[in-house]
Design an enzyme around this catalytic site. Structure first.
Site, PDB file in Angstrom:
ATOM      1  N   GLY A 116       0.993  -1.404  -0.023  1.00  0.00           N
ATOM      2  CA  GLY A 116       0.178  -0.042  -0.115  1.00  0.00           C
ATOM      3  C   GLY A 116       0.721   1.440   0.376  1.00  0.00           C
ATOM      4  CG  ASN A 121       2.234   3.152  -5.589  1.00  0.00           C
ATOM      5  OD1 ASN A 121       1.870   3.777  -6.265  1.00  0.00           O
ATOM      6  ND2 ASN A 121       2.024   2.098  -6.055  1.00  0.00           N
ATOM      7  CG  MET A 157      -1.419  -8.051  -6.468  1.00  0.00           C
ATOM      8  SD  MET A 157      -0.579  -7.442  -7.931  1.00  0.00           S
ATOM      9  CE  MET A 157       0.651  -8.700  -8.740  1.00  0.00           C
ATOM     10  CG  LEU A 179     -11.592  -6.926 -10.690  1.00  0.00           C
ATOM     11  CD1 LEU A 179     -11.258  -5.525 -10.650  1.00  0.00           C
ATOM     12  CD2 LEU A 179     -12.127  -7.653  -9.388  1.00  0.00           C
ATOM     13  CG  ASN A 202      -3.791  -2.194 -12.614  1.00  0.00           C
ATOM     14  OD1 ASN A 202      -3.608  -1.574 -11.701  1.00  0.00           O
ATOM     15  ND2 ASN A 202      -3.461  -2.822 -13.376  1.00  0.00           N
ATOM     16  CG  HIS A 216       1.097  -2.997 -15.897  1.00  0.00           C
ATOM     17  ND1 HIS A 216       0.487  -3.600 -15.028  1.00  0.00           N
ATOM     18  CD2 HIS A 216       1.681  -3.087 -16.997  1.00  0.00           C
ATOM     19  CE1 HIS A 216       1.800  -4.778 -15.940  1.00  0.00           C
ATOM     20  NE2 HIS A 216       2.337  -4.257 -16.590  1.00  0.00           N
ATOM     21  CB  SER A 237       0.911   2.767 -17.321  1.00  0.00           C
ATOM     22  OG  SER A 237       2.159   2.172 -18.867  1.00  0.00           O
ATOM     23  CG  ASP A 250      -1.998  -5.524 -17.068  1.00  0.00           C
ATOM     24  OD1 ASP A 250      -2.653  -4.331 -16.530  1.00  0.00           O
ATOM     25  OD2 ASP A 250      -1.358  -6.403 -16.679  1.00  0.00           O
TER      26      ASP A 250
HETATM   27  C1  GRF Z   1       2.994  -1.525  -7.566  1.00  0.00           C
HETATM   28  O1  GRF Z   1       4.894  -1.741  -7.529  1.00  0.00           O
HETATM   29  C2  GRF Z   1       2.620  -2.179  -8.800  1.00  0.00           C
HETATM   30  O2  GRF Z   1       3.499  -1.228  -9.748  1.00  0.00           O
HETATM   31  C3  GRF Z   1       2.459  -3.584  -8.434  1.00  0.00           C
HETATM   32  O3  GRF Z   1       2.390  -3.842  -7.994  1.00  0.00           O
HETATM   33  C4  GRF Z   1       2.507  -2.710  -6.712  1.00  0.00           C
HETATM   34  C5  GRF Z   1       2.080  -2.514  -5.361  1.00  0.00           C
HETATM   35  O4  GRF Z   1       3.027  -1.876  -4.108  1.00  0.00           O
HETATM   36  N1  GRF Z   1       0.949  -3.654  -9.411  1.00  0.00           N
HETATM   37  P1  GRF Z   1       2.088  -1.232  -3.595  1.00  0.00           P
HETATM   38  O5  GRF Z   1       1.170  -1.945  -2.966  1.00  0.00           O
HETATM   39  O6  GRF Z   1       1.460   0.815  -3.904  1.00  0.00           O
HETATM   40  O7  GRF Z   1       3.340  -0.239  -2.332  1.00  0.00           O
END
Ligand code: GRF
Length: 231
Positions: free
Chosen positions: A24, A26, A105, A108, A122, A124, A151, A160
């Site tokens: 998490g 992000n 992950m 859907l 999303n 990616h 992206s 994707d």
């Molecule tokens: C991200 O690096 C993204 O590219 C990938 O999963 C990771 C998630 O990281 N799909 P976080 O959970 O936001 O730390």
């Protein structure tokens, strides 16, 4: 999609729901920007498909409602249809304007995506349309690529493959490993995600419908918008 994310004429924050599976980091960037007042959003809820995802701790610490729809509850695997039914009910209750998949992950279904109460984007870790799917960092190194990045795209039934809205790019160094590259790309993600959500919240980018997405190039340089950053 019929929901308008265009916030230009209103001061109301964009209501954002976030779907997660992991650390998490992000999500944390969005929480920090929301709390700092630099991003006009309200994170109305977080859905995790893992009960051990640290993202849920981050959300709870920020007093954001969390729904854990664990893919393995009491030793029994929750099928995707059951997950989608619960997720759909939860999202309908939260009434988001935008749904962000940030390290989510599970794949859907088209019917869940099409019937969701808001457009879905999303994050990616590749320069789409190249390197869809998993293990992107390893694969770009093995292929001898010179550039890599991340992206943000519209989520569609094809994995994707939806319209790419924004990208951030980095040069691959000869010494890069998959782990090192993952960390460098994640630093870009932490800038690309809030920047993209800001463009949506301000109505610079619109996800109102497919036509609106394709016509954005009338006003803007051709999509995807690219960020070139020092990572
Ligand atoms: C991200 O690096 C993204 O590219 C990938 O999963 C990771 C998630 O990281 N799909 P976080 O959970 O936001 O730390």
């Amino acid at each position: 999609m019929s929901v308008n994310t265009n916030q230009a004429q209103t001061t109301k924050p964009l209501r954002v729901a976030v779907l997660v599976s992991g650390s998490g980091s992000n999500l944390q960037v969005l929480i920090d920007a929301m709390q700092a007042g630099t991003l006009p959003i309200e994170i109305v809820g977080v859905i995790s498909n893992r009960d051990d995802a640290y993202a849920t701790t981050r959300a709870s610490a920020a007093s954001i409602p969390v729904a854990i729809l664990s893919h393995v509850a009491s030793g029994k695997r929750m099928g995707i249809k059951t997950f989608e039914r619960h997720a759909s009910e939860q999202l309908t209750e939260w009434q988001p304007d935008l749904i962000v998949l940030a390290g989510f992950m599970r794949v859907l279904s088209g019917s869940f995506i099409d019937n969701a109460p808001a457009p879905m984007i999303n994050l990616h870790p590749s320069l789409l349309p190249a390197y869809k799917g998993l293990d992107t960092h390893q694969r770009v190194i093995q292929s001898g690529e010179r550039h890599h990045g991340c992206s943000i795209h519209v989520v569609t039934a094809d994995l994707d493959a939806g319209a790419v809205l924004t990208q951030a790019v980095l040069d691959i160094n000869q010494k890069d490993t998959a782990d090192g590259l993952q960390k460098r790309v994640q630093k870009l993600e932490h800038q690309l995600l809030p920047w993209t959500v800001l463009l949506l919240a301000k109505g610079v980018l619109s996800l109102k419908d497919d036509e609106a997405i394709s016509q954005q190039s009338i006003f803007l340089p051709t999509l995807p918008l690219k960020l070139y950053l020092e990572d």
